[in-house]
Scaffold this motif. Sequence first.
Motif, PDB file in Angstrom:
ATOM      1  N   THR A   1      -8.332 -51.533  63.221  1.00  0.00           N
ATOM      2  CA  THR A   1      -8.207 -50.539  62.439  1.00  0.00           C
ATOM      3  C   THR A   1      -7.261 -50.270  61.331  1.00  0.00           C
TER       4      THR A   1
ATOM      5  N   GLY B   1      -3.942 -51.576  58.749  1.00  0.00           N
ATOM      6  CA  GLY B   1      -3.815 -52.326  57.375  1.00  0.00           C
ATOM      7  C   GLY B   1      -3.882 -53.771  57.748  1.00  0.00           C
ATOM      8  N   VAL B   2      -3.077 -54.227  58.504  1.00  0.00           N
ATOM      9  CA  VAL B   2      -3.050 -55.600  58.936  1.00  0.00           C
ATOM     10  C   VAL B   2      -4.444 -56.097  59.528  1.00  0.00           C
TER      11      VAL B   2
ATOM     12  N   ARG C   1     -11.244 -47.216  67.996  1.00  0.00           N
ATOM     13  CA  ARG C   1     -11.786 -45.924  68.900  1.00  0.00           C
ATOM     14  C   ARG C   1     -13.336 -45.826  68.400  1.00  0.00           C
TER      15      ARG C   1
ATOM     16  N   THR D   1       2.207 -59.696  65.685  1.00  0.00           N
ATOM     17  CA  THR D   1       3.012 -59.246  64.891  1.00  0.00           C
ATOM     18  C   THR D   1       4.048 -58.395  65.535  1.00  0.00           C
ATOM     19  N   LEU D   2       3.937 -58.253  66.914  1.00  0.00           N
ATOM     20  CA  LEU D   2       4.813 -57.390  67.699  1.00  0.00           C
ATOM     21  C   LEU D   2       5.886 -58.194  68.362  1.00  0.00           C
TER      22      LEU D   2
ATOM     23  N   VAL E   1       4.540 -64.100  65.003  1.00  0.00           N
ATOM     24  CA  VAL E   1       4.720 -63.736  63.446  1.00  0.00           C
ATOM     25  C   VAL E   1       5.524 -63.119  62.549  1.00  0.00           C
TER      26      VAL E   1
ATOM     27  N   ALA F   1       5.919 -62.214  59.007  1.00  0.00           N
ATOM     28  CA  ALA F   1       5.328 -62.286  57.686  1.00  0.00           C
ATOM     29  C   ALA F   1       6.139 -62.944  56.594  1.00  0.00           C
TER      30      ALA F   1
HETATM   31  N1  LIG Z   1       6.080 -59.085  62.262  1.00  0.00           N
HETATM   32  C1  LIG Z   1       5.888 -58.912  61.043  1.00  0.00           C
HETATM   33  O1  LIG Z   1       6.087 -59.641  60.211  1.00  0.00           O
HETATM   34  C2  LIG Z   1       4.863 -57.646  60.824  1.00  0.00           C
HETATM   35  C3  LIG Z   1       4.243 -57.505  59.266  1.00  0.00           C
HETATM   36  C4  LIG Z   1       3.230 -56.284  59.396  1.00  0.00           C
HETATM   37  C5  LIG Z   1       3.127 -55.536  60.408  1.00  0.00           C
HETATM   38  N2  LIG Z   1       3.804 -55.944  61.568  1.00  0.00           N
HETATM   39  C6  LIG Z   1       3.212 -54.907  62.664  1.00  0.00           C
HETATM   40  O2  LIG Z   1       2.178 -55.065  62.892  1.00  0.00           O
HETATM   41  C7  LIG Z   1       1.630 -53.677  63.620  1.00  0.00           C
HETATM   42  C8  LIG Z   1       0.370 -53.624  62.670  1.00  0.00           C
HETATM   43  O3  LIG Z   1       0.843 -53.165  61.534  1.00  0.00           O
HETATM   44  P1  LIG Z   1      -0.266 -52.086  60.562  1.00  0.00           P
HETATM   45  O4  LIG Z   1       0.606 -51.882  59.280  1.00  0.00           O
HETATM   46  O5  LIG Z   1      -1.667 -52.580  60.479  1.00  0.00           O
HETATM   47  O6  LIG Z   1      -0.191 -50.883  61.541  1.00  0.00           O
HETATM   48  P2  LIG Z   1      -1.057 -49.489  61.752  1.00  0.00           P
HETATM   49  O7  LIG Z   1      -1.802 -49.528  60.122  1.00  0.00           O
HETATM   50  O8  LIG Z   1      -0.413 -48.868  62.313  1.00  0.00           O
HETATM   51  O9  LIG Z   1      -2.434 -50.321  62.509  1.00  0.00           O
HETATM   52  C9  LIG Z   1      -2.196 -50.445  63.990  1.00  0.00           C
HETATM   53  C10 LIG Z   1      -3.711 -50.094  64.348  1.00  0.00           C
HETATM   54  O10 LIG Z   1      -3.758 -50.065  65.797  1.00  0.00           O
HETATM   55  C11 LIG Z   1      -4.516 -49.235  66.283  1.00  0.00           C
HETATM   56  N3  LIG Z   1      -4.135 -49.142  67.817  1.00  0.00           N
HETATM   57  C12 LIG Z   1      -3.137 -48.468  68.369  1.00  0.00           C
HETATM   58  N4  LIG Z   1      -3.149 -48.605  69.706  1.00  0.00           N
HETATM   59  C13 LIG Z   1      -3.973 -49.739  69.972  1.00  0.00           C
HETATM   60  C14 LIG Z   1      -4.455 -50.120  71.062  1.00  0.00           C
HETATM   61  N5  LIG Z   1      -3.828 -50.059  72.386  1.00  0.00           N
HETATM   62  N6  LIG Z   1      -5.246 -51.408  71.109  1.00  0.00           N
HETATM   63  C15 LIG Z   1      -5.961 -51.503  69.733  1.00  0.00           C
HETATM   64  N7  LIG Z   1      -5.376 -50.950  68.768  1.00  0.00           N
HETATM   65  C16 LIG Z   1      -4.733 -49.862  68.677  1.00  0.00           C
HETATM   66  C17 LIG Z   1      -4.051 -47.954  65.637  1.00  0.00           C
HETATM   67  O11 LIG Z   1      -5.186 -47.163  65.881  1.00  0.00           O
HETATM   68  P3  LIG Z   1      -4.752 -45.491  66.172  1.00  0.00           P
HETATM   69  O12 LIG Z   1      -3.890 -45.201  64.641  1.00  0.00           O
HETATM   70  O13 LIG Z   1      -6.209 -45.037  66.077  1.00  0.00           O
HETATM   71  O14 LIG Z   1      -4.207 -45.219  67.202  1.00  0.00           O
HETATM   72  C18 LIG Z   1      -3.839 -48.612  64.258  1.00  0.00           C
HETATM   73  O15 LIG Z   1      -5.312 -48.372  63.735  1.00  0.00           O
HETATM   74  C19 LIG Z   1       2.618 -52.776  63.523  1.00  0.00           C
HETATM   75  O16 LIG Z   1       3.235 -52.732  64.671  1.00  0.00           O
HETATM   76  C20 LIG Z   1       3.648 -53.427  62.427  1.00  0.00           C
HETATM   77  O17 LIG Z   1       4.689 -53.024  62.548  1.00  0.00           O
HETATM   78  C21 LIG Z   1       4.587 -56.706  61.903  1.00  0.00           C
END
Ligand SMILES: NC(=O)c1ccc[n+]([C@@H]2O[C@H](COP(=O)([O-])OP(=O)(O)OC[C@H]3O[C@@H](n4cnc5c(N)ncnc54)[C@H](OP(=O)(O)O)[C@@H]3O)[C@@H](O)[C@H]2O)c1
Length: 312
Positions: free
Chosen positions: A154, A156-157, A177, A240-241, A258, A260
């Motif tokens: 759900t 952005g990624v 959800r 990504t975590l 990963v 990015a």
């Molecule tokens: N390593 C890298 O280079 C890199 C690059 C980009 C992003 N990231 C990381 O990757 C993650 C995703 O990024 P994003 O920007 O897409 O974040 P985001 O928009 O906050 O997306 C995370 C999603 O996961 C959902 N979620 C929460 N708990 C969950 C669970 N237990 N099981 C399944 N889904 C769940 C959330 O839903 P709810 O809001 O409804 O809880 C939210 O929609 C972040 O932690 C970010 O920091 C890392």
Amino acid sequence: MRAATLESVPASPVVSDVDTPRPEAGELLVKVAVSSLNGFDAATAAGFLRDMMEHRFPLIVGKDFAGTVEALGAGVDGFAVGDAVFGVVMKPFLGTGALAEYVTVSAGYGVARIPEGLSVRDAGVLGLAGTAALDSVDAVDPRKDETVLISGATGGVGALAVQIAAARGARVIATARPGAGADFVAGLTDSGVRVVDFTGDLDAQVRALAPDGVDAVLHLAGDGGLLAGLLRPGGRMASTLGFGPDAVQGQDVTAHAVMADASAQTLTKLAADAVSGALRVPVTATYTLEQTPEAFAAFGAGALGKLAVTCS
Ligand SMILES: NC(=O)c1ccc[n+]([C@@H]2O[C@H](COP(=O)([O-])OP(=O)(O)OC[C@H]3O[C@@H](n4cnc5c(N)ncnc54)[C@H](OP(=O)(O)O)[C@@H]3O)[C@@H](O)[C@H]2O)c1
């Protein structure tokens, strides 16, 4: 200029007046039209990155940008004032972010031209989430008809990764959800994503769809250990975590952490896919720069897809 800043961490960003940056040698000064919110920005504000990267206060937040080249630092080739560009702020410290009227970025990394046919709004939210999504899917390299579980679909990624994996012919199982989240994920592709509720018994729901385990997992949210346990023997996981090889030692699976890599090549590919319609950029709300604190609140409260911020 106006910018979304942090005076310390953890804190909530406020919009304040700061000095307009000047481009150093090799940098572009970009007048930012659109930026966005990423999990990275929320993590910065929460103080989670305090021991991992240098923080320069007042710290301007924001990784993504799209806008127009306003000035060139010494020695910059290949860009001209007036070029429409987008990308990701990839500096090794935090402080000069893109949730601002202007941002300076390296001309050599993290920036590409906005092609004809891509809106500045879509370009301004695509950089970091798109790169992370593409790098994550590439890391598990799904074959046609392989099953890929995407945890965090759900966000952005995730909303971009679902589309990229489905376009390669993978059978996607995506977490959400029930209700608006499940509807959002189901509507991301025409190829029939199966949605599982991560607030319920995830293990049982995934096993019902893939009794022998899934071929690959994208770990964008949730419990990495639980997700690794849903892989078939020999399965692959990308996170990504920071969930990497050490976390799956002794198990017959691989895990790749990963980071990015927003190369111009990757940004150009994402933009081309958005122009062709292969990738729909999932913007669900747009805020002004002055409304950035509200945008952070909405992001923290569970926004779907990407939140755009118009900066000038
Ligand atoms: N390593 C890298 O280079 C890199 C690059 C980009 C992003 N990231 C990381 O990757 C993650 C995703 O990024 P994003 O920007 O897409 O974040 P985001 O928009 O906050 O997306 C995370 C999603 O996961 C959902 N979620 C929460 N708990 C969950 C669970 N237990 N099981 C399944 N889904 C769940 C959330 O839903 P709810 O809001 O409804 O809880 C939210 O929609 C972040 O932690 C970010 O920091 C890392």
